[in-house]
Design a protein around this motif. Structure first.
Motif, PDB file in Angstrom:
ATOM      1  N   PRO A  28     -24.436  20.879  -9.551  1.00 41.97           N
ATOM      2  CA  PRO A  28     -23.171  20.188  -9.292  1.00 41.97           C
ATOM      3  C   PRO A  28     -21.989  21.159  -9.311  1.00 41.97           C
ATOM      4  CG  PRO A  28     -23.909  19.776 -11.530  1.00 41.97           C
ATOM      5  CD  PRO A  28     -25.014  20.533 -10.853  1.00 41.97           C
ATOM      6  N   PRO A  29     -20.892  20.780  -8.677  1.00 44.08           N
ATOM      7  CA  PRO A  29     -19.710  21.648  -8.646  1.00 44.08           C
ATOM      8  C   PRO A  29     -19.176  21.984 -10.041  1.00 44.08           C
ATOM      9  CG  PRO A  29     -19.458  19.837  -7.097  1.00 44.08           C
ATOM     10  CD  PRO A  29     -20.710  19.568  -7.880  1.00 44.08           C
ATOM     11  N   HIS A  30     -19.419  21.114 -10.990  1.00 41.83           N
ATOM     12  CA  HIS A  30     -18.910  21.349 -12.349  1.00 41.83           C
ATOM     13  C   HIS A  30     -19.854  22.210 -13.201  1.00 41.83           C
ATOM     14  CE1 HIS A  30     -21.361  17.656 -12.697  1.00 41.83           C
ATOM     15  NE2 HIS A  30     -21.703  18.174 -13.858  1.00 41.83           N
ATOM     16  N   PHE A  31     -20.918  22.769 -12.595  1.00 41.81           N
ATOM     17  CA  PHE A  31     -21.838  23.645 -13.346  1.00 41.81           C
ATOM     18  C   PHE A  31     -21.027  24.766 -13.990  1.00 41.81           C
ATOM     19  CE2 PHE A  31     -24.691  27.497 -13.106  1.00 41.81           C
ATOM     20  CZ  PHE A  31     -25.387  27.204 -14.264  1.00 41.81           C
ATOM     21  N   GLY A  32     -21.112  24.888 -15.296  1.00 38.70           N
ATOM     22  CA  GLY A  32     -20.260  25.794 -16.046  1.00 38.70           C
ATOM     23  C   GLY A  32     -20.724  27.229 -16.142  1.00 38.70           C
ATOM     24  N   ARG A  33     -21.846  27.569 -15.514  1.00 37.06           N
ATOM     25  CA  ARG A  33     -22.370  28.941 -15.551  1.00 37.06           C
ATOM     26  C   ARG A  33     -22.483  29.470 -16.979  1.00 37.06           C
ATOM     27  NH1 ARG A  33     -22.728  31.443 -10.493  1.00 37.06           N
ATOM     28  NH2 ARG A  33     -22.611  33.485 -11.466  1.00 37.06           N
ATOM     29  N   ASN A  34     -23.054  28.631 -17.832  1.00 38.12           N
ATOM     30  CA  ASN A  34     -23.395  29.048 -19.188  1.00 38.12           C
ATOM     31  C   ASN A  34     -24.716  28.375 -19.534  1.00 38.12           C
ATOM     32  OD1 ASN A  34     -22.914  26.479 -20.745  1.00 38.12           O
ATOM     33  ND2 ASN A  34     -20.831  26.793 -19.939  1.00 38.12           N
ATOM     34  N   LEU A  35     -25.322  28.770 -20.636  1.00 37.32           N
ATOM     35  CA  LEU A  35     -26.669  28.290 -20.953  1.00 37.32           C
ATOM     36  C   LEU A  35     -26.703  26.810 -21.301  1.00 37.32           C
ATOM     37  CD1 LEU A  35     -27.975  31.433 -22.847  1.00 37.32           C
ATOM     38  CD2 LEU A  35     -28.460  30.732 -20.490  1.00 37.32           C
ATOM     39  N   ASP A  36     -25.676  26.297 -21.950  1.00 41.35           N
ATOM     40  CA  ASP A  36     -25.640  24.855 -22.236  1.00 41.35           C
ATOM     41  C   ASP A  36     -25.570  24.054 -20.944  1.00 41.35           C
ATOM     42  OD1 ASP A  36     -25.782  25.139 -25.005  1.00 41.35           O
ATOM     43  OD2 ASP A  36     -23.598  25.210 -25.229  1.00 41.35           O
ATOM     44  N   ALA A  37     -24.724  24.500 -20.024  1.00 39.26           N
ATOM     45  CA  ALA A  37     -24.601  23.819 -18.728  1.00 39.26           C
ATOM     46  C   ALA A  37     -25.891  23.935 -17.927  1.00 39.26           C
ATOM     47  CB  ALA A  37     -23.436  24.407 -17.940  1.00 39.26           C
ATOM     48  N   LEU A  38     -26.562  25.066 -18.043  1.00 40.14           N
ATOM     49  CA  LEU A  38     -27.840  25.241 -17.342  1.00 40.14           C
ATOM     50  C   LEU A  38     -28.830  24.178 -17.800  1.00 40.14           C
ATOM     51  CD1 LEU A  38     -29.716  26.818 -15.460  1.00 40.14           C
ATOM     52  CD2 LEU A  38     -30.272  28.280 -17.432  1.00 40.14           C
ATOM     53  N   TYR A  39     -28.973  24.021 -19.095  1.00 39.48           N
ATOM     54  CA  TYR A  39     -29.880  22.989 -19.598  1.00 39.48           C
ATOM     55  C   TYR A  39     -29.461  21.605 -19.102  1.00 39.48           C
ATOM     56  CZ  TYR A  39     -32.060  19.487 -22.383  1.00 39.48           C
ATOM     57  OH  TYR A  39     -32.733  18.355 -22.741  1.00 39.48           O
ATOM     58  N   ASP A  40     -28.195  21.271 -19.279  1.00 36.67           N
ATOM     59  CA  ASP A  40     -27.718  19.939 -18.892  1.00 36.67           C
ATOM     60  C   ASP A  40     -27.999  19.645 -17.421  1.00 36.67           C
ATOM     61  OD1 ASP A  40     -26.811  19.422 -21.456  1.00 36.67           O
ATOM     62  OD2 ASP A  40     -24.729  19.991 -21.005  1.00 36.67           O
ATOM     63  N   CYS A  41     -27.705  20.605 -16.561  1.00 37.50           N
ATOM     64  CA  CYS A  41     -27.883  20.385 -15.121  1.00 37.50           C
ATOM     65  C   CYS A  41     -29.360  20.287 -14.748  1.00 37.50           C
ATOM     66  CB  CYS A  41     -27.200  21.489 -14.323  1.00 37.50           C
ATOM     67  SG  CYS A  41     -25.400  21.378 -14.400  1.00 37.50           S
ATOM     68  N   LEU A  42     -30.179  21.191 -15.276  1.00 41.87           N
ATOM     69  CA  LEU A  42     -31.602  21.144 -14.942  1.00 41.87           C
ATOM     70  C   LEU A  42     -32.273  19.908 -15.527  1.00 41.87           C
ATOM     71  CD1 LEU A  42     -32.701  24.878 -15.343  1.00 41.87           C
ATOM     72  CD2 LEU A  42     -32.289  23.613 -13.224  1.00 41.87           C
ATOM     73  N   ALA A  43     -31.863  19.516 -16.699  1.00 36.36           N
ATOM     74  CA  ALA A  43     -32.495  18.364 -17.350  1.00 36.36           C
ATOM     75  C   ALA A  43     -32.068  17.041 -16.744  1.00 36.36           C
ATOM     76  CB  ALA A  43     -32.180  18.379 -18.846  1.00 36.36           C
ATOM     77  N   ASN A  44     -30.831  16.972 -16.236  1.00 38.22           N
ATOM     78  CA  ASN A  44     -30.286  15.674 -15.872  1.00 38.22           C
ATOM     79  C   ASN A  44     -29.776  15.522 -14.446  1.00 38.22           C
ATOM     80  OD1 ASN A  44     -30.485  14.631 -18.637  1.00 38.22           O
ATOM     81  ND2 ASN A  44     -28.902  16.127 -19.083  1.00 38.22           N
ATOM     82  N   GLU A  45     -29.486  16.611 -13.757  1.00 34.07           N
ATOM     83  CA  GLU A  45     -28.782  16.467 -12.487  1.00 34.07           C
ATOM     84  C   GLU A  45     -29.510  17.022 -11.268  1.00 34.07           C
ATOM     85  OE1 GLU A  45     -24.565  16.861 -12.515  1.00 34.07           O
ATOM     86  OE2 GLU A  45     -24.542  16.988 -14.703  1.00 34.07           O
ATOM     87  N   ALA A  66     -34.209  40.852 -25.345  1.00 37.57           N
ATOM     88  CA  ALA A  66     -35.216  39.899 -25.806  1.00 37.57           C
ATOM     89  C   ALA A  66     -34.614  38.559 -26.220  1.00 37.57           C
ATOM     90  CB  ALA A  66     -36.018  40.498 -26.954  1.00 37.57           C
ATOM     91  N   ASP A  67     -33.466  38.578 -26.895  1.00 35.62           N
ATOM     92  CA  ASP A  67     -32.880  37.323 -27.385  1.00 35.62           C
ATOM     93  C   ASP A  67     -32.378  36.442 -26.252  1.00 35.62           C
ATOM     94  OD1 ASP A  67     -33.420  38.045 -29.996  1.00 35.62           O
ATOM     95  OD2 ASP A  67     -31.382  38.748 -30.414  1.00 35.62           O
ATOM     96  N   VAL A  68     -31.661  37.023 -25.305  1.00 35.80           N
ATOM     97  CA  VAL A  68     -31.134  36.245 -24.186  1.00 35.80           C
ATOM     98  C   VAL A  68     -32.287  35.734 -23.328  1.00 35.80           C
ATOM     99  CG1 VAL A  68     -29.745  36.334 -22.076  1.00 35.80           C
ATOM    100  CG2 VAL A  68     -28.904  37.407 -24.173  1.00 35.80           C
ATOM    101  N   TYR A  69     -33.249  36.613 -23.053  1.00 41.04           N
ATOM    102  CA  TYR A  69     -34.413  36.202 -22.259  1.00 41.04           C
ATOM    103  C   TYR A  69     -35.130  35.032 -22.941  1.00 41.04           C
ATOM    104  CZ  TYR A  69     -39.064  36.267 -20.206  1.00 41.04           C
ATOM    105  OH  TYR A  69     -40.243  35.903 -19.605  1.00 41.04           O
ATOM    106  N   ALA A  70     -35.353  35.147 -24.242  1.00 41.26           N
ATOM    107  CA  ALA A  70     -36.051  34.078 -24.973  1.00 41.26           C
ATOM    108  C   ALA A  70     -35.272  32.769 -24.910  1.00 41.26           C
ATOM    109  CB  ALA A  70     -36.281  34.498 -26.423  1.00 41.26           C
ATOM    110  N   THR A  71     -33.965  32.834 -24.975  1.00 44.91           N
ATOM    111  CA  THR A  71     -33.146  31.628 -24.892  1.00 44.91           C
ATOM    112  C   THR A  71     -33.259  30.986 -23.516  1.00 44.91           C
ATOM    113  OG1 THR A  71     -31.606  32.485 -26.539  1.00 44.91           O
ATOM    114  CG2 THR A  71     -30.805  30.707 -25.128  1.00 44.91           C
ATOM    115  N   VAL A  72     -33.158  31.796 -22.463  1.00 47.34           N
ATOM    116  CA  VAL A  72     -33.278  31.270 -21.099  1.00 47.34           C
ATOM    117  C   VAL A  72     -34.669  30.674 -20.897  1.00 47.34           C
ATOM    118  CG1 VAL A  72     -33.325  31.877 -18.646  1.00 47.34           C
ATOM    119  CG2 VAL A  72     -31.556  32.838 -20.138  1.00 47.34           C
ATOM    120  N   LEU A  73     -35.689  31.397 -21.316  1.00 45.68           N
ATOM    121  CA  LEU A  73     -37.056  30.903 -21.171  1.00 45.68           C
ATOM    122  C   LEU A  73     -37.250  29.599 -21.938  1.00 45.68           C
ATOM    123  CD1 LEU A  73     -39.803  31.437 -19.912  1.00 45.68           C
ATOM    124  CD2 LEU A  73     -40.368  32.789 -21.936  1.00 45.68           C
ATOM    125  N   ASP A  74     -36.679  29.510 -23.114  1.00 43.69           N
ATOM    126  CA  ASP A  74     -36.776  28.279 -23.903  1.00 43.69           C
ATOM    127  C   ASP A  74     -36.106  27.112 -23.171  1.00 43.69           C
ATOM    128  OD1 ASP A  74     -37.439  26.811 -26.376  1.00 43.69           O
ATOM    129  OD2 ASP A  74     -35.262  26.750 -26.632  1.00 43.69           O
TER     130      ASP A  74
END
Length: 92
Positions: A28-45, A66-74
């Protein structure tokens, strides 16, 4: 609805990840380009069925750290686990 496939290649930063996802998925146009927004958009939109393929994931892990990759993968795995119409394919 036909299967959509998103292919991630040569991810060396979160910006590259967000760029590739934005080009390939109807975020969506309001995608915030952060990890929380990534989850919200993929999970719901983002409509399914969807197959996410991450090529060269080992190189992305080294580039992102490793930490960022693990977060994205999660996030991606959680979405795949929560939605019956999303599959995740990690190719190291």
């Amino acid at each position: 609805m036909p299967l959509s496939q998103c292919e991630l290649h040569a991810i060396a930063s979160l910006e590259q990840l967000f760029d590739q996802l934005s080009r390939q998925l109807p975020l969506p146009p309001h995608f915030g380009r952060n990890l929380d927004a990534l989850y919200d958009c993929l999970a719901n939109e983002v409509p399914g069925p969807l197959r996410l393929v991450w090529h060269d994931a080992a190189a992305a892990e080294r580039a992102l750290g490793a930490d960022v990759y693990a977060t994205v993968l999660d996030i991606l795995q959680t979405v795949a686990d929560e939605r019956d119409d999303v599959a995740l394919d990690i190719r190291r």
